[in-house]
Design a protein around this motif. Structure first.
Motif, PDB file in Angstrom:
ATOM      1  N   ASP A   1     -43.940 -10.870  -5.767  1.00 53.47           N
ATOM      2  CA  ASP A   1     -44.945 -11.810  -6.260  1.00 53.47           C
ATOM      3  C   ASP A   1     -45.302 -12.886  -5.241  1.00 53.47           C
ATOM      4  OD1 ASP A   1     -45.280 -10.530  -8.681  1.00 53.47           O
ATOM      5  OD2 ASP A   1     -43.900 -11.829  -9.790  1.00 53.47           O
ATOM      6  N   ILE A   2     -44.470 -13.086  -4.212  1.00 50.71           N
ATOM      7  CA  ILE A   2     -44.825 -14.081  -3.182  1.00 50.71           C
ATOM      8  C   ILE A   2     -45.896 -13.545  -2.241  1.00 50.71           C
ATOM      9  CG2 ILE A   2     -42.496 -15.065  -3.258  1.00 50.71           C
ATOM     10  CD1 ILE A   2     -42.157 -13.986  -0.338  1.00 50.71           C
ATOM     11  N   GLY A   3     -46.187 -12.219  -2.327  1.00 48.25           N
ATOM     12  CA  GLY A   3     -47.165 -11.610  -1.428  1.00 48.25           C
ATOM     13  C   GLY A   3     -46.656 -11.548  -0.011  1.00 48.25           C
ATOM     14  N   PRO A   4     -45.559 -10.816   0.234  1.00 51.07           N
ATOM     15  CA  PRO A   4     -44.934 -10.830   1.567  1.00 51.07           C
ATOM     16  C   PRO A   4     -45.815 -10.252   2.666  1.00 51.07           C
ATOM     17  CG  PRO A   4     -44.024  -9.060   0.230  1.00 51.07           C
ATOM     18  CD  PRO A   4     -44.879  -9.889  -0.686  1.00 51.07           C
ATOM     19  N   ASN A   5     -45.672 -10.829   3.851  1.00 51.83           N
ATOM     20  CA  ASN A   5     -46.302 -10.269   5.056  1.00 51.83           C
ATOM     21  C   ASN A   5     -45.359  -9.308   5.762  1.00 51.83           C
ATOM     22  OD1 ASN A   5     -47.141 -13.621   5.340  1.00 51.83           O
ATOM     23  ND2 ASN A   5     -48.705 -12.082   4.898  1.00 51.83           N
ATOM     24  N   ILE A   6     -44.053  -9.520   5.575  1.00 50.55           N
ATOM     25  CA  ILE A   6     -43.020  -8.670   6.165  1.00 50.55           C
ATOM     26  C   ILE A   6     -41.985  -8.369   5.084  1.00 50.55           C
ATOM     27  CG2 ILE A   6     -41.114  -8.574   7.840  1.00 50.55           C
ATOM     28  CD1 ILE A   6     -42.827 -10.319   9.692  1.00 50.55           C
ATOM     29  N   THR A   7     -41.524  -7.126   5.028  1.00 56.79           N
ATOM     30  CA  THR A   7     -40.470  -6.757   4.080  1.00 56.79           C
ATOM     31  C   THR A   7     -39.197  -6.401   4.844  1.00 56.79           C
ATOM     32  OG1 THR A   7     -41.180  -4.421   4.028  1.00 56.79           O
ATOM     33  CG2 THR A   7     -42.102  -5.908   2.364  1.00 56.79           C
ATOM     34  N   LEU A   8     -38.066  -6.831   4.299  1.00 55.28           N
ATOM     35  CA  LEU A   8     -36.754  -6.464   4.826  1.00 55.28           C
ATOM     36  C   LEU A   8     -36.037  -5.680   3.741  1.00 55.28           C
ATOM     37  CD1 LEU A   8     -35.551  -9.833   6.462  1.00 55.28           C
ATOM     38  CD2 LEU A   8     -36.989  -8.039   7.453  1.00 55.28           C
ATOM     39  N   ASP A   9     -35.621  -4.460   4.061  1.00 54.80           N
ATOM     40  CA  ASP A   9     -35.070  -3.571   3.049  1.00 54.80           C
ATOM     41  C   ASP A   9     -33.700  -3.041   3.435  1.00 54.80           C
ATOM     42  OD1 ASP A   9     -36.127  -2.391   0.505  1.00 54.80           O
ATOM     43  OD2 ASP A   9     -38.006  -2.462   1.610  1.00 54.80           O
ATOM     44  N   ASP A  10     -32.906  -2.747   2.414  1.00 55.32           N
ATOM     45  CA  ASP A  10     -31.622  -2.081   2.579  1.00 55.32           C
ATOM     46  C   ASP A  10     -31.587  -0.943   1.564  1.00 55.32           C
ATOM     47  OD1 ASP A  10     -28.870  -1.401   2.729  1.00 55.32           O
ATOM     48  OD2 ASP A  10     -28.396  -3.417   3.419  1.00 55.32           O
ATOM     49  N   GLY A  11     -32.262   0.144   1.910  1.00 59.42           N
ATOM     50  CA  GLY A  11     -32.371   1.271   0.993  1.00 59.42           C
ATOM     51  C   GLY A  11     -33.793   1.635   0.622  1.00 59.42           C
ATOM     52  N   ALA A  12     -34.757   0.833   1.062  1.00 66.14           N
ATOM     53  CA  ALA A  12     -36.201   1.107   0.909  1.00 66.14           C
ATOM     54  C   ALA A  12     -36.727   0.952  -0.512  1.00 66.14           C
ATOM     55  CB  ALA A  12     -36.568   2.492   1.460  1.00 66.14           C
ATOM     56  N   ASP A  13     -35.998   0.288  -1.395  1.00 63.16           N
ATOM     57  CA  ASP A  13     -36.505   0.097  -2.756  1.00 63.16           C
ATOM     58  C   ASP A  13     -37.691  -0.859  -2.807  1.00 63.16           C
ATOM     59  OD1 ASP A  13     -34.925   1.877  -4.059  1.00 63.16           O
ATOM     60  OD2 ASP A  13     -33.449   0.435  -4.766  1.00 63.16           O
ATOM     61  N   LEU A  14     -37.700  -1.867  -1.941  1.00 66.06           N
ATOM     62  CA  LEU A  14     -38.827  -2.792  -1.886  1.00 66.06           C
ATOM     63  C   LEU A  14     -40.082  -2.046  -1.438  1.00 66.06           C
ATOM     64  CD1 LEU A  14     -38.781  -5.894  -2.475  1.00 66.06           C
ATOM     65  CD2 LEU A  14     -38.797  -6.247  -0.006  1.00 66.06           C
ATOM     66  N   ILE A  15     -39.940  -1.289  -0.365  1.00 70.44           N
ATOM     67  CA  ILE A  15     -41.071  -0.546   0.185  1.00 70.44           C
ATOM     68  C   ILE A  15     -41.576   0.495  -0.802  1.00 70.44           C
ATOM     69  CG2 ILE A  15     -41.799   1.007   2.042  1.00 70.44           C
ATOM     70  CD1 ILE A  15     -39.582  -0.340   3.773  1.00 70.44           C
ATOM     71  N   SER A  16     -40.651   1.234  -1.416  1.00 67.11           N
ATOM     72  CA  SER A  16     -41.085   2.286  -2.348  1.00 67.11           C
ATOM     73  C   SER A  16     -41.759   1.689  -3.576  1.00 67.11           C
ATOM     74  CB  SER A  16     -39.892   3.159  -2.760  1.00 67.11           C
ATOM     75  OG  SER A  16     -38.900   2.402  -3.404  1.00 67.11           O
ATOM     76  N   THR A  17     -41.303   0.513  -4.034  1.00 68.08           N
ATOM     77  CA  THR A  17     -41.953  -0.141  -5.174  1.00 68.08           C
ATOM     78  C   THR A  17     -43.368  -0.572  -4.809  1.00 68.08           C
ATOM     79  OG1 THR A  17     -39.826  -0.923  -6.036  1.00 68.08           O
ATOM     80  CG2 THR A  17     -41.805  -2.062  -6.810  1.00 68.08           C
ATOM     81  N   ILE A  18     -43.544  -1.095  -3.600  1.00 71.22           N
ATOM     82  CA  ILE A  18     -44.888  -1.475  -3.141  1.00 71.22           C
ATOM     83  C   ILE A  18     -45.808  -0.264  -3.136  1.00 71.22           C
ATOM     84  CG2 ILE A  18     -46.218  -2.215  -1.111  1.00 71.22           C
ATOM     85  CD1 ILE A  18     -43.823  -4.066  -0.423  1.00 71.22           C
ATOM     86  N   HIS A  19     -45.323   0.849  -2.604  1.00 77.12           N
ATOM     87  CA  HIS A  19     -46.154   2.048  -2.511  1.00 77.12           C
ATOM     88  C   HIS A  19     -46.431   2.669  -3.880  1.00 77.12           C
ATOM     89  CE1 HIS A  19     -45.337   1.695   1.767  1.00 77.12           C
ATOM     90  NE2 HIS A  19     -46.192   2.686   1.999  1.00 77.12           N
TER      91      HIS A  19
END
Length: 416
Positions: free
Chosen positions: A114-132
């Motif tokens: 919800d902060i609208g990140p410009n950069i994501t830091l992941d440990d397992g890619a759950d943040l990235i996969s949720t975005i996609h």
């Protein structure tokens, strides 16, 4: 804040300070970041294990001018005192608690996004996969991401190969200063630490089965062997299997090892490395532990279905009684045993891994315009600079090539 929360926050502050003492490379990066503010105005969303070491990474990013939001990458690895410290003393947005439900886990990921990140830091890619999967509206403002784990990098390379990855990723996991040290020495130590804290058993003399002989598996096998275990390695890659043999370990199929092992550890990055058929043949008292990122490497669902009864014996030990009468002991619910039953990687190890994360974020900010939607290695010069800083912090000097040696290595005319 309640008195209890404040007390917890103070405990977290002291433990974070202790970790900081053992993270000299990240401290040097923080000092530069405070002066230069290379991340000024950048929003960073992080889905990482919420530990004292992670707290020091977050403080470094904030020192560089970033706005950060943090959630947990595993429901059982969060240290609540660290959360309290970051929220109360550092005024950061942290969405995590130990033992959070699956529903809460993904709610917390959404709050970070919800902060609208410009950069994501992941440990397992759950943040990235949720975005996609659900938050593609955020992609236009994302410069890139950094992935910490073997499992996450595998997922992201699959996405890139299929053409569905929407922004560039730096594979922090594949940096030499990550896999040589974090994956091998860090995972090796924390896995054994987790098993011993959970069970208080003697490792020496046990038949210790390691499923997977990547960098993490090498580390686990090395540490178990050092403590006197009889190590057996399970592999599907012939090169890694041969390497394990040459390193002095027995290699065999899991179906054969299942009947022999006293302790089993999975570090494969794949599902069902230990399945129902394997569990059914295990001897009474066999101990199962996983230190792969996701809780799919041991088929816990089938284990529960097979069991006639189950009971919690110790804090991180559940006993399952099979129809044969044999008792199987599952550690940490089949999740990361080194994160759950112990304190994860030592600060000295995460010093390098989080230095990579901080410098990768800086690199993405500078270079994102020239990067494609692929998974990239961290530049070698960054990797080497981290290694040099680490050596310097340890008081170790090393040689450098002379001009004549450089010329020789770059020449093709000089031979025998």
């Amino acid at each position: 804040m309640s008195q209890k929360f404040s007390s917890l926050a103070e405990e977290g502050r002291l433990r974070t300070e202790w970790a900081e003492m053992h993270m000299p490379v990240l401290r040097l990066i923080r000092e530069r970041f405070e002066k230069e503010k290379p991340l000024k105005g950048v929003k960073i969303g992080a889905c990482l294990h919420v530990t004292t070491e992670t707290a020091n990474l977050m403080k470094t990013l904030v020192a560089g001018g970033a706005e950060v939001a943090l959630c947990a990458s595993n429901p059982l690895s969060t240290k609540d005192d660290v959360v309290a410290h970051l929220v109360e003393h550092e005024k950061m947005k942290v969405y995590a608690r130990y033992g959070e439900s699956r529903e809460e886990y993904y709610e917390h990921i959404d709050k970070v996004l919800d902060i609208g990140p410009n950069i994501t830091l992941d440990d397992g890619a759950d943040l990235i996969s949720t975005i996609h999967a659900k938050r593609q509206d955020l992609i236009a403002n994302i410069y890139g991401g950094v992935e910490e784990t073997t499992t996450g990098v595998i997922r992201l390379r699959n996405m890139a190969e299929k053409g569905v990855l929407k922004y560039p990723i730096i594979a922090a996991n594949d940096a030499a200063t990550k896999h040589h040290f974090d994956n091998r020495h860090g995972t090796g130590q924390k896995t054994l630490d987790g098993i011993m804290r959970a069970t208080n058993i003697l490792i020496a003399g046990k038949i210790f089965v390691v499923c997977g002989y990547g960098w993490c598996g090498r580390g686990v096998a090395m540490r178990a062997h050092g403590m006197g275990a009889n190590v057996v390695v399970i592999e599907v890659d012939p090169i890694k299997a041969l390497e394990a043999v040459m390193d002095g370990f027995r290699v065999m199929p899991i179906a054969e090892a299942a009947r022999l092992g006293d302790i089993f550890v999975t570090v494969t990055g794949n599902k069902w490395a230990i399945n129902r058929e394997h569990i059914a043949t295990m001897k009474d008292g066999a101990i199962l532990a996983n230190n792969g990122h996701f809780d799919v490497e041991i088929d816990v669902v089938r284990l529960k279905e097979m069991a006639l009864s189950q009971r919690r014996i110790r804090q991180h030990v559940v006993e399952y009684t099979l129809p044969s009468g044999n008792r199987i002991y599952l550690l940490a619910e089949g999740r990361l045993v080194g994160q759950t039953a112990a304190e994860a990687h030592p600060a000295e190890i995460m010093d390098m891994s989080f230095a990579i994360q901080a410098l990768a974020a800086e690199y993405l900010l500078k270079e994102h315009g020239s990067l494609e939607n692929k998974v990239y290695l961290i530049p070698q010069e960054v990797d080497h600079s981290i290694a040099r800083l680490k050596l310097k912090s340890m008081g170790i000097e090393m040689d450098e090539l002379t001009e004549e040696q450089k010329e020789y290595l770059s020449s093709w005319t000089v031979g025998t």
